[in-house]
Design an enzyme around this catalytic site. Structure first.
Site, PDB file in Angstrom:
ATOM      1  N   TYR B 128       0.833  -1.210   0.000  1.00 37.71           N
ATOM      2  CA  TYR B 128       0.000   0.000   0.000  1.00 37.71           C
ATOM      3  C   TYR B 128       0.868   1.260   0.000  1.00 37.71           C
ATOM      4  O   TYR B 128       0.993   1.956  -0.985  1.00 37.71           O
ATOM      5  CB  TYR B 128      -0.916   0.012   1.229  1.00 37.71           C
ATOM      6  CG  TYR B 128      -2.253  -0.647   1.014  1.00 37.71           C
ATOM      7  CD1 TYR B 128      -2.399  -1.697   0.124  1.00 37.71           C
ATOM      8  CD2 TYR B 128      -3.380  -0.221   1.719  1.00 37.71           C
ATOM      9  CE1 TYR B 128      -3.623  -2.299  -0.073  1.00 37.71           C
ATOM     10  CE2 TYR B 128      -4.611  -0.820   1.527  1.00 37.71           C
ATOM     11  CZ  TYR B 128      -4.732  -1.861   0.637  1.00 37.71           C
ATOM     12  OH  TYR B 128      -5.948  -2.446   0.455  1.00 37.71           O
ATOM     13  N   THR B 161       5.306  -4.786   6.031  1.00 41.27           N
ATOM     14  CA  THR B 161       5.577  -5.632   7.194  1.00 41.27           C
ATOM     15  C   THR B 161       5.781  -7.083   6.783  1.00 41.27           C
ATOM     16  O   THR B 161       4.959  -7.645   6.052  1.00 41.27           O
ATOM     17  CB  THR B 161       4.411  -5.525   8.192  1.00 41.27           C
ATOM     18  OG1 THR B 161       4.256  -4.150   8.548  1.00 41.27           O
ATOM     19  CG2 THR B 161       4.673  -6.341   9.452  1.00 41.27           C
ATOM     20  N   GLU B 244      -9.233  -3.779   8.570  1.00 45.34           N
ATOM     21  CA  GLU B 244      -7.973  -3.599   9.296  1.00 45.34           C
ATOM     22  C   GLU B 244      -8.253  -2.963  10.650  1.00 45.34           C
ATOM     23  O   GLU B 244      -7.596  -3.217  11.631  1.00 45.34           O
ATOM     24  CB  GLU B 244      -7.034  -2.706   8.468  1.00 45.34           C
ATOM     25  CG  GLU B 244      -5.663  -2.538   9.103  1.00 45.34           C
ATOM     26  CD  GLU B 244      -4.730  -1.657   8.256  1.00 45.34           C
ATOM     27  OE1 GLU B 244      -3.615  -1.440   8.713  1.00 45.34           O
ATOM     28  OE2 GLU B 244      -5.124  -1.206   7.170  1.00 45.34           O
TER      29      GLU B 244
END
Lengths: 376, 397
Positions: B128, B161, B244
């Site tokens: 993203y 991540t 999320e």
């Protein structure tokens, strides 16, 4: 009332700034931190040549007869450079203890060596059970013949891995938390019975856990009067707090300036994020915390020679202020830098880490609020 | 309104508790997410145990392996996981991309990807953020140009991540640069083994390697790996951002962390008295527990509203803000409690050492954890952005 600096003091600041600029940019600092030894002894020699290590000592001991204002200047600039070499420990804390409590022989033996960069010291005052109470000591020095035998353990002795000698607080009489019965000893780190466990600290320095097992000390190791060291230790720690406050101010100013600069250039939603009022106000708050901290730093450095109650109030109020301000400025600098602020690569996180550890050094905000209240 | 558990719910709680006691992998005990030494295999070992039991994705639709649990059961399940300090699985596959695939994907994408996510066959990461597109995500510039049956993707993604473990990345790319930023974005599923992808570690200030920058150079992605329509990716991404946020409050984990804080405070002596009995310090813990309690009931209200069929609304921004503030505050107090022993940096060193340990064991790593948790008010839409969302979408400002 005068808050201006003398010409000599301005020159001192300029020379420290120049040294940092030429030798201690952030990349060089990180190389030092990640080196095997974790410090640069050549820089230490350079500090001696620049007269920084001699700044607070009398001329007869090789010093320049400066005082807290001179060490404050050095520490503020060291804060800006995130200097890891143990100036605070060796010159201000241990040098201060020797200067205040030492015999003529100890002073003329040791202070010139500190000033000349030949002697690095660390102060082993904290113990695992003692938290911030300087009198909470289980380490004992028992009389034995003309000398003493030292037993005990010391906690998080910052700078110890680089030190030649340690100044150790120990109980020569009394119970664990008695204010009386505390003595200071100068202990050779290489002496039999001294064992250390060295480690890096989260803020890029080095420290040790130190055990003393039947370490034999001769009478000359005693620093100051037997059993009467607590007031001296407190005064020296307050002087160290004054230096630490200056270091914190240096860190906070770098962070505030860097954050303002970043917010002026970082664009999101088609404009610099510094255009957003919510961030502007945050940066104004950071700026105000810097100014308040600087004021308190001047205050404490000018009050170190006052009577004990005044000195304690000055040191504890300043330390509480920089603990609170340092946390705010550090956290907001990271937040406003976004993901970049989280990285090891950018200097911002490293200043934040140092400020975090400055809060716990010599007692955190809570400790100093109470100490201030008790002295008021 | 009722706050009591039924006998069935208590039986369920015991079932979860017994399952964890019997099946939680021994080598993971005492390990936390973010622990530098955790390997992909460590995460997968727990993933597979949960998948076997059918509990790895209880919130999924039944047809893909979810559970028809009530919101209370989900609450109990999360609580028990946190209580036993079970390793939290990464959300990228299970929580983030899976709902997009089952909502907007083609049947063949659902059939292929969902079972693989469920069974832990693919490790997913999220493409993203970009160096120039953080809070303003819609300004992303990674470009995908059509070339027959492929897109050719060029650009860079960052703060990715655990990309170092990833087999797949769900990625927002610009397919039309000439329209409003939100309009020209597509949602691609990219195989991380495709030539032209480089993963470069970013070390964070706590010394950990969680995030990465990803460089994409002429990466050929089959058009078949696009989810939904071309240029509609932003709509899908927003759905994903909603998912999320639910669960982001982290209430159960924070409870566990407060228990840890209390244990450290009880083990820390101050003038011969445990720090936990210090009025100033215990007041700080109490204030924190009250914040957490308020958050817990806000979380339960949102959860109940979701089970009643309402999607996660802008109120979930409250959970993100308050949840991360509590998480950060806990680590702040852990450092305070640790005192001098917050300072040793023992990554890669043994705590016991050859001759003696360094400080109380609970204090180890508290400062790095505090530093690391500063990310929580930055990631997933910074807390400033979350406040903007509430201001606009809830308060109409």
């Amino acid at each position: 009332m005068d808050f201006s600096f003398t010409e000599e003091q301005t020159l001192l600041r300029n020379s420290v700034q120049r040294f940092i600029q030429d030798n201690y940019d952030f990349d060089s600092r990180q190389k030092i931190v990640h080196s095997d030894s974790g410090w640069n002894p050549d820089h230490w020699k350079a500090f001696a040549e620049l007269g920084l290590l001699a700044a607070p000592f009398d001329e007869q001991y090789g010093g320049f007869s400066g005082g807290p204002v001179e060490t404050m200047i050095v520490m503020e600039e060291f804060g800006r450079g995130l200097v890891v070499e143990p100036y605070l420990q060796t010159v201000i804390l241990c040098g201060g203890l020797i200067n205040m409590a030492g015999s003529e022989k100890q002073k003329s033996d040791l202070l010139p060596k500190i000033a000349g960069g030949e002697l690095v010291l660390a102060c082993a005052y904290a113990e695992p059970q003692g938290r911030y109470n300087l009198a909470d000591l289980l380490t004992r020095a028992e009389k034995s013949g003309d000398g003493y035998v030292l037993n005990g353990q010391k906690a998080v002795v910052v700078g110890a891995p680089w030190a030649d000698k340690l100044i150790v607080s120990a109980r020569t009489s009394g119970d664990q938390r008695n204010k009386d019965g505390i003595s200071l000893f100068i202990v050779d780190k290489a002496a039999d019975g001294v064992s250390t466990r060295d480690y890096p600290t989260v803020d890029g320095q080095r420290a040790s856990e130190i055990k003393f097992e039947n370490v034999k000390l001769d009478a000359a190791a005693l620093l100051g009067a037997e059993g009467a060291a607590l007031p001296v230790l407190e005064a020296a720690v307050d002087a160290a707090i004054a230096g630490l406050c200056a270091e914190a101010v240096g860190c906070m100013r770098v962070l505030t300036d860097a954050t303002v600069e970043y917010c002026k250039t970082r664009k999101q939603f088609g404009q610099p994020i510094g255009n957003f009022q919510v961030l502007q106000h945050r940066m104004v708050d950071m700026f105000m915390e810097c100014e308040q901290s600087l004021s308190m730093t001047y205050m404490v450095n000018l009050k170190l020679d006052e009577d004990e109650a005044e000195r304690v109030k000055a040191a504890s109020s300043a330390k509480a202020q920089i603990g609170k301000s340092g946390r705010f400025v550090g956290q907001q600098a990271v937040q406003l830098h976004g993901g970049m602020g989280m990285t090891d690569e950018l200097n911002v996180g490293h200043y934040f880490k140092r400020l975090t550890m400055i809060d716990s050094q010599f007692g955190n905000v809570d400790y100093h609020l109470r100490r201030f209240a008790a002295a008021s | 309104m009722d706050l009591q558990f039924t006998p069935e719910e208590i039986a369920f709680r015991d079932e979860v508790r017994d399952f964890i006691a019997a099946k939680y992998p021994a080598q993971l005990k005492g390990r936390r997410r973010g622990d530098a030494d955790l390997t992909k295999q460590d995460y997968l070992s727990w993933h597979k145990v949960l998948a076997e039991k059918g509990w790895v994705a209880p919130s999924w639709p039944l047809e893909y392996g979810g559970q028809d649990w009530t919101s209370t059961q989900k609450y109990i399940f999360n609580n028990e996981m946190a209580r036993a300090e079970c390793l939290q699985l990464m959300p990228f596959g299970l929580v983030m991309v899976a709902p997009v695939i089952w909502t907007f994907g083609r049947q063949d994408q659902k059939d292929y990807f969902l079972p693989r996510i469920y069974n832990g066959e693919d490790w997913w990461c999220q493409g993203y953020s970009e160096p120039g597109a953080g809070s303003d995500l819609a300004s992303l510039t990674t470009r995908a140009v059509r070339d027959g049956d492929h897109y050719i993707v060029n650009g860079s993604k960052t703060w990715t991540t655990m990309a170092q473990f990833a087999d797949m990345m769900f990625c927002l790319v610009r397919t039309d640069p000439d329209v409003k930023p939100q309009k020209g974005i597509s949602f691609l599923l990219i195989d991380m083994k495709t030539p032209g992808i480089t993963v470069q570690p970013i070390i964070t200030m706590d010394g950990g390697h969680e995030v990465n920058q990803i460089f994409l150079e002429d990466v050929r992605v089959p058009v078949a790996n696009r989810v939904g329509e071309e240029n509609e990716g932003w709509t899908y991404a927003k759905v994903l951002l909603g998912h999320e946020r639910s669960g982001i409050a982290g209430v159960a984990r924070s409870k566990q962390q407060i228990a840890r804080l209390k244990a450290l405070a009880a083990d820390t002596s101050q003038n011969g008295v445990p720090l936990s009995e210090d009025p100033d310090f215990s007041r700080k813990i109490a204030a924190l527990e009250i914040d957490l309690l308020a958050l817990e009931y806000t979380d339960l209200r949102v959860l109940a509203s979701e089970s009643a069929g309402n999607g996660p609304g802008p109120e979930s921004s409250i959970l993100k803000i308050k949840g991360t503030e509590v998480q950060q505050r806990i680590t702040e107090l852990l450092v305070e409690a640790a005192g001098y022993y917050g300072n040793p940096y023992l990554r890669g060193m043994s705590y016991e050492g050859d001759n003696f340990p360094i400080g109380p064991e609970e204090a180890v790593g508290t400062a790095p954890e505090y530093f690391n948790m500063r990310k929580t008010s930055i990631y997933g839409g910074s807390n400033e952005i979350q406040r903007n969302i509430i201001a606009k979408a809830v308060l109409g400002l």
